[in-house]
Motif scaffolding. Structure first.
Motif, PDB file in Angstrom:
ATOM      1  N   MET A 106       0.875  -1.172   0.000  1.00  0.00           N
ATOM      2  CA  MET A 106       0.000   0.000   0.000  1.00  0.00           C
ATOM      3  C   MET A 106       0.916   1.227   0.000  1.00  0.00           C
ATOM      4  SD  MET A 106      -2.937  -1.165   2.725  1.00  0.00           S
ATOM      5  CE  MET A 106      -4.242  -0.077   2.182  1.00  0.00           C
ATOM      6  N   VAL A 107       0.550   2.214  -0.808  1.00  0.00           N
ATOM      7  CA  VAL A 107       1.318   3.454  -0.874  1.00  0.00           C
ATOM      8  C   VAL A 107       0.415   4.591  -0.402  1.00  0.00           C
ATOM      9  CG1 VAL A 107       2.587   5.046  -2.363  1.00  0.00           C
ATOM     10  CG2 VAL A 107       2.692   2.578  -2.812  1.00  0.00           C
ATOM     11  N   PHE A 108       0.939   5.370   0.541  1.00  0.00           N
ATOM     12  CA  PHE A 108       0.204   6.493   1.114  1.00  0.00           C
ATOM     13  C   PHE A 108       1.006   7.771   0.896  1.00  0.00           C
ATOM     14  CE2 PHE A 108      -0.978   2.776   3.456  1.00  0.00           C
ATOM     15  CZ  PHE A 108      -2.317   2.945   3.774  1.00  0.00           C
ATOM     16  N   LYS A 163       1.292  -3.176   4.529  1.00  0.00           N
ATOM     17  CA  LYS A 163       0.302  -4.154   4.073  1.00  0.00           C
ATOM     18  C   LYS A 163      -1.109  -3.791   4.532  1.00  0.00           C
ATOM     19  CE  LYS A 163       3.353  -7.604   2.859  1.00  0.00           C
ATOM     20  NZ  LYS A 163       3.399  -8.512   1.804  1.00  0.00           N
ATOM     21  N   SER A 164      -1.210  -2.726   5.341  1.00  0.00           N
ATOM     22  CA  SER A 164      -2.525  -2.270   5.797  1.00  0.00           C
ATOM     23  C   SER A 164      -2.426  -0.795   6.174  1.00  0.00           C
ATOM     24  CB  SER A 164      -2.998  -3.072   7.016  1.00  0.00           C
ATOM     25  OG  SER A 164      -2.203  -2.745   8.150  1.00  0.00           O
ATOM     26  N   GLU A 165      -3.579  -0.163   6.286  1.00  0.00           N
ATOM     27  CA  GLU A 165      -3.606   1.238   6.704  1.00  0.00           C
ATOM     28  C   GLU A 165      -3.078   1.364   8.126  1.00  0.00           C
ATOM     29  OE1 GLU A 165      -6.614   5.066   6.433  1.00  0.00           O
ATOM     30  OE2 GLU A 165      -7.284   3.118   5.693  1.00  0.00           O
ATOM     31  N   ASN A 166      -3.412   0.405   8.967  1.00  0.00           N
ATOM     32  CA  ASN A 166      -2.930   0.394  10.342  1.00  0.00           C
ATOM     33  C   ASN A 166      -1.401   0.332  10.385  1.00  0.00           C
ATOM     34  OD1 ASN A 166      -3.479   0.285  13.223  1.00  0.00           O
ATOM     35  ND2 ASN A 166      -2.711  -1.806  13.113  1.00  0.00           N
ATOM     36  N   ALA A 168       0.661   1.391   8.086  1.00  0.00           N
ATOM     37  CA  ALA A 168       1.182   2.681   7.624  1.00  0.00           C
ATOM     38  C   ALA A 168       1.158   3.697   8.766  1.00  0.00           C
ATOM     39  CB  ALA A 168       0.371   3.192   6.436  1.00  0.00           C
ATOM     40  N   TRP A 169       0.051   3.760   9.494  1.00  0.00           N
ATOM     41  CA  TRP A 169      -0.037   4.689  10.619  1.00  0.00           C
ATOM     42  C   TRP A 169       1.008   4.352  11.681  1.00  0.00           C
ATOM     43  CZ3 TRP A 169      -1.905   9.325  10.910  1.00  0.00           C
ATOM     44  CH2 TRP A 169      -2.947   9.703  10.068  1.00  0.00           C
ATOM     45  N   GLU A 170       1.176   3.064  11.952  1.00  0.00           N
ATOM     46  CA  GLU A 170       2.160   2.647  12.956  1.00  0.00           C
ATOM     47  C   GLU A 170       3.572   3.039  12.518  1.00  0.00           C
ATOM     48  OE1 GLU A 170       3.221   1.764  16.500  1.00  0.00           O
ATOM     49  OE2 GLU A 170       1.116   1.604  15.933  1.00  0.00           O
ATOM     50  N   ALA A 171       3.893   2.877  11.240  1.00  0.00           N
ATOM     51  CA  ALA A 171       5.209   3.264  10.719  1.00  0.00           C
ATOM     52  C   ALA A 171       5.419   4.769  10.856  1.00  0.00           C
ATOM     53  CB  ALA A 171       5.347   2.826   9.260  1.00  0.00           C
ATOM     54  N   VAL A 172       4.405   5.556  10.545  1.00  0.00           N
ATOM     55  CA  VAL A 172       4.502   7.018  10.661  1.00  0.00           C
ATOM     56  C   VAL A 172       4.673   7.415  12.130  1.00  0.00           C
ATOM     57  CG1 VAL A 172       3.253   9.198  10.345  1.00  0.00           C
ATOM     58  CG2 VAL A 172       3.280   7.490   8.507  1.00  0.00           C
ATOM     59  N   LYS A 173       3.949   6.746  13.031  1.00  0.00           N
ATOM     60  CA  LYS A 173       4.104   7.038  14.464  1.00  0.00           C
ATOM     61  C   LYS A 173       5.525   6.741  14.925  1.00  0.00           C
ATOM     62  CE  LYS A 173      -0.696   6.133  15.672  1.00  0.00           C
ATOM     63  NZ  LYS A 173      -1.621   5.144  16.252  1.00  0.00           N
ATOM     64  N   ARG A 174       6.109   5.646  14.412  1.00  0.00           N
ATOM     65  CA  ARG A 174       7.495   5.307  14.780  1.00  0.00           C
ATOM     66  C   ARG A 174       8.460   6.380  14.284  1.00  0.00           C
ATOM     67  NH1 ARG A 174       8.448  -0.036  16.670  1.00  0.00           N
ATOM     68  NH2 ARG A 174       6.514  -1.219  16.622  1.00  0.00           N
ATOM     69  N   LEU A 175       8.245   6.865  13.055  1.00  0.00           N
ATOM     70  CA  LEU A 175       9.085   7.942  12.529  1.00  0.00           C
ATOM     71  C   LEU A 175       8.966   9.171  13.431  1.00  0.00           C
ATOM     72  CD1 LEU A 175      10.811   9.481  10.434  1.00  0.00           C
ATOM     73  CD2 LEU A 175       8.671   9.967   9.205  1.00  0.00           C
ATOM     74  N   ILE A 176       7.761   9.546  13.790  1.00  0.00           N
ATOM     75  CA  ILE A 176       7.551  10.733  14.619  1.00  0.00           C
ATOM     76  C   ILE A 176       8.197  10.564  15.992  1.00  0.00           C
ATOM     77  CG2 ILE A 176       5.775  12.093  15.810  1.00  0.00           C
ATOM     78  CD1 ILE A 176       4.094  11.764  13.191  1.00  0.00           C
TER      79      ILE A 176
END
Length: 191
Positions: A106-108, A163-166, A168-176
């Protein structure tokens, strides 16, 4: 602290692999698929495009598909079901079980809502690459969930590999969290 309610993510593309569990005669399939191309000397499958839902399907004689261009998982399911209906009614293909759909990528696109000094980010964060002569963003790799985030100085991001929207959000939270840990996020000024 970043206000996560201000962080925006939008699905740009979903890629899925699909197994229809049925052999397909591509010579017959090409006759019933609108907006399709089939040149077996160049590529062993049919490239079929649907307008509703807006997806592209790579169809192989093994009954395996790759679906791309979707903006939602529902679009993938609708595209697969539309193809199954065409194959059943117009070619007479028999299906013994429901299709198996596996999301591959999935690409966001998104926006963290603040600007960044990418030199400072690249020097501080682990698991990242930054070569501004080749690409204008930091490439940050998240191990769990597995994803790659491109971070631009404007605060815009692209997240791929989830692999899911969840995920992607978790990856972004880790970056932040990493950006905050290394004091790379400036406190927002009160007005």
């Amino acid at each position: 602290m970043v206000d996560m309610s201000r962080v925006k993510l939008r699905i740009e593309n979903i890629v899925a692999s699909v197994d229809l569990f049925a052999q397909l005669n591509l010579e017959k399939v090409i006759e019933i698929c609108p907006n399709s191309k089939y040149n077996p000397e160049e590529f062993p499958g049919i490239i079929c495009r649907f307008d509703d839902p807006k997806v592209a399907l790579l169809i192989f004689s093994s009954g395996k598909l790759v679906v791309t261009g979707a903006k939602s998982v529902d679009d993938i399911k609708m595209g697969v079901n539309k193809l199954i209906e065409l194959l059943s009614k117009k070619v007479g293909t028999k299906f013994t079980k429901p299709p198996q759909i596996d999301i591959q990528n999935m690409v966001f696109s998104g926006d963290i809502g603040m600007e960044f000094n990418l030199d400072a980010v690249a020097l501080s964060l682990p698991n990242c690459e930054y070569e501004p002569e080749q690409f204008p963003g930091v490439i940050y790799r998240v191990k769990d969930p597995k994803a790659v985030i491109l971070l631009f100085s404007s605060g815009k991001i692209v997240c791929s590999g989830a692999k899911s929207e969840n995920d992607a959000w978790e990856a972004v939270k880790r970056l932040i969290r990493e950006l905050e840990k290394y004091d790379l996020i400036e406190e927002e000024e009160e007005w």
